[in-house]
Motif scaffolding. Structure first.
Motif, short mmCIF file in Angstrom:
data_model
loop_
_atom_site.label_atom_id
_atom_site.label_comp_id
_atom_site.label_asym_id
_atom_site.label_seq_id
_atom_site.Cartn_x
_atom_site.Cartn_y
_atom_site.Cartn_z
N PHE A 1 0.94 -1.19 -0.03
CA PHE A 1 -0.02 0.06 0.09
C PHE A 1 0.83 1.32 0.01
CE2 PHE A 1 -2.59 -3.33 1.62
CZ PHE A 1 -3.93 -3.18 1.12
N PHE A 2 0.63 2.22 -0.72
CA PHE A 2 1.44 3.49 -1.07
C PHE A 2 0.32 4.63 -0.77
CE2 PHE A 2 0.27 2.70 -5.06
CZ PHE A 2 0.10 3.85 -5.78
N PHE A 3 0.72 5.68 -0.10
CA PHE A 3 -0.02 6.96 -0.33
C PHE A 3 0.59 7.95 -1.26
CE2 PHE A 3 -0.75 11.32 1.46
CZ PHE A 3 -2.46 11.16 1.67
N SER A 4 -0.21 8.42 -2.32
CA SER A 4 -0.07 9.00 -3.43
C SER A 4 0.09 10.72 -3.03
CB SER A 4 -1.17 8.90 -4.49
OG SER A 4 -0.38 9.73 -5.68
N GLN A 5 1.16 11.05 -2.36
CA GLN A 5 1.15 12.56 -1.95
C GLN A 5 0.73 13.33 -2.99
OE1 GLN A 5 5.04 12.82 -0.48
NE2 GLN A 5 4.32 11.91 1.44
N ARG A 6 1.29 13.42 -4.29
CA ARG A 6 0.92 14.18 -5.30
C ARG A 6 -0.52 14.17 -5.88
NH1 ARG A 6 3.41 12.67 -11.13
NH2 ARG A 6 5.21 12.09 -9.80
N LEU A 7 -1.17 13.03 -5.75
CA LEU A 7 -2.66 13.31 -6.04
C LEU A 7 -3.43 14.00 -4.74
CD1 LEU A 7 -5.33 12.28 -7.59
CD2 LEU A 7 -5.15 10.00 -6.28
N PHE A 8 -2.78 13.65 -3.59
CA PHE A 8 -3.48 14.48 -2.37
C PHE A 8 -3.39 15.75 -2.37
CE2 PHE A 8 -2.82 15.75 1.86
CZ PHE A 8 -4.23 15.68 2.31
N VAL A 9 -2.24 16.18 -2.64
CA VAL A 9 -1.75 17.45 -2.75
C VAL A 9 -2.65 18.32 -4.08
CG1 VAL A 9 -0.17 19.63 -3.13
CG2 VAL A 9 0.51 17.56 -1.84
N THR A 10 -2.90 17.69 -5.06
CA THR A 10 -3.55 18.09 -6.09
C THR A 10 -5.16 18.31 -6.00
OG1 THR A 10 -2.00 17.12 -7.70
CG2 THR A 10 -4.19 17.68 -8.73
N LEU A 11 -5.59 17.04 -5.09
CA LEU A 11 -7.03 17.20 -4.76
C LEU A 11 -7.22 18.13 -3.67
CD1 LEU A 11 -7.89 13.30 -4.66
CD2 LEU A 11 -8.68 15.03 -6.19
N ILE A 12 -6.43 18.57 -2.87
CA ILE A 12 -6.70 19.59 -1.72
C ILE A 12 -6.45 20.82 -2.41
CG2 ILE A 12 -5.71 20.77 0.23
CD1 ILE A 12 -7.19 18.04 0.97
N ILE A 13 -5.66 21.27 -3.17
CA ILE A 13 -5.62 22.30 -4.10
C ILE A 13 -6.86 22.64 -4.97
CG2 ILE A 13 -4.66 23.70 -5.96
CD1 ILE A 13 -1.92 22.42 -4.98
N ALA A 14 -7.14 21.42 -5.52
CA ALA A 14 -8.59 21.48 -6.34
C ALA A 14 -9.73 21.82 -5.62
CB ALA A 14 -8.95 20.39 -7.21
N ILE A 15 -10.03 21.21 -4.18
CA ILE A 15 -10.97 21.17 -3.42
C ILE A 15 -10.78 22.93 -2.65
CG2 ILE A 15 -12.09 21.03 -1.16
CD1 ILE A 15 -11.23 17.76 -1.73
#
Length: 171
Positions: free
Chosen positions: A140-154
């Motif tokens: 299992f891995f946490f996608s930091q790039r996707l997380f940051v992108t989604l937080i910026i989009a939100i």
């Protein structure tokens, strides 16, 4: 192949949940429906003097719950359930707004597009913690790039929502 089935799965969950919210609204007396809406997102009842915090605070619990469940390897399915509950509230509140006098503008400019985008982003947030097959094991891995992108989009959508409430919807 997997991503296309995931998109279909998210679309079906969103559609069924939205319709479930519509049905639930029909089952509630109006005063109880307003009480529930006031508890979850009071902006639906009154759009006067809305600040950015009034926009962010109703969204934070959904994000926290989705992140909590999606990062747990055994409860990740519950993250989608949380988004389904959010989509059910989306449908529930949509019927409330549409049944109120002169609220078609509020619904079409503010509620529908922004809540729809939040549901989509919450579904995407369910994908920040994923698994990869490494040999015979799953890692299992946490996608930091996707997380940051989604937080910026939100964040951008929250700002846009606040601007629409403040400047486009007449007070």
């Amino acid at each position: 192949m997997y991503r296309s089935t995931l998109v279909i799965q998210f679309a079906v969950i969103l559609a069924i949940s939205f319709v479930s919210g519509v049905v639930c609204f029909q089952l509630f007396p109006l005063d109880k429906a307003m009480e529930l809406i006031k508890y979850i997102d009071p902006r639906v009842l009154e759009l006067e003097k809305i600040t950015i915090w009034n926009t962010v605070f109703p969204l934070i619990p959904w994000i926290v719950l989705v992140l909590f469940f999606t990062t747990h390897p055994y409860f990740h399915v519950l993250a989608r359930f949380v988004v389904a509950v959010k989509a059910t509230f989306f449908g529930f509140s949509s019927v409330f707004l549409l049944t109120q006098q002169e609220s078609l503008l509020v619904y079409s400019v503010w509620w529908f597009p922004f809540q729809f985008l939040y549901c989509i982003l919450l579904f995407l947030l369910c994908s920040v913690y994923a698994s990869k097959k490494v040999g015979n094991n799953r890692k299992f891995f946490f996608s930091q790039r996707l997380f940051v992108t989604l937080i910026i989009a939100i964040s951008i959508i929250c700002i846009g929502e606040n601007l629409v409430i403040t400047y486009i919807i007449p007070s």
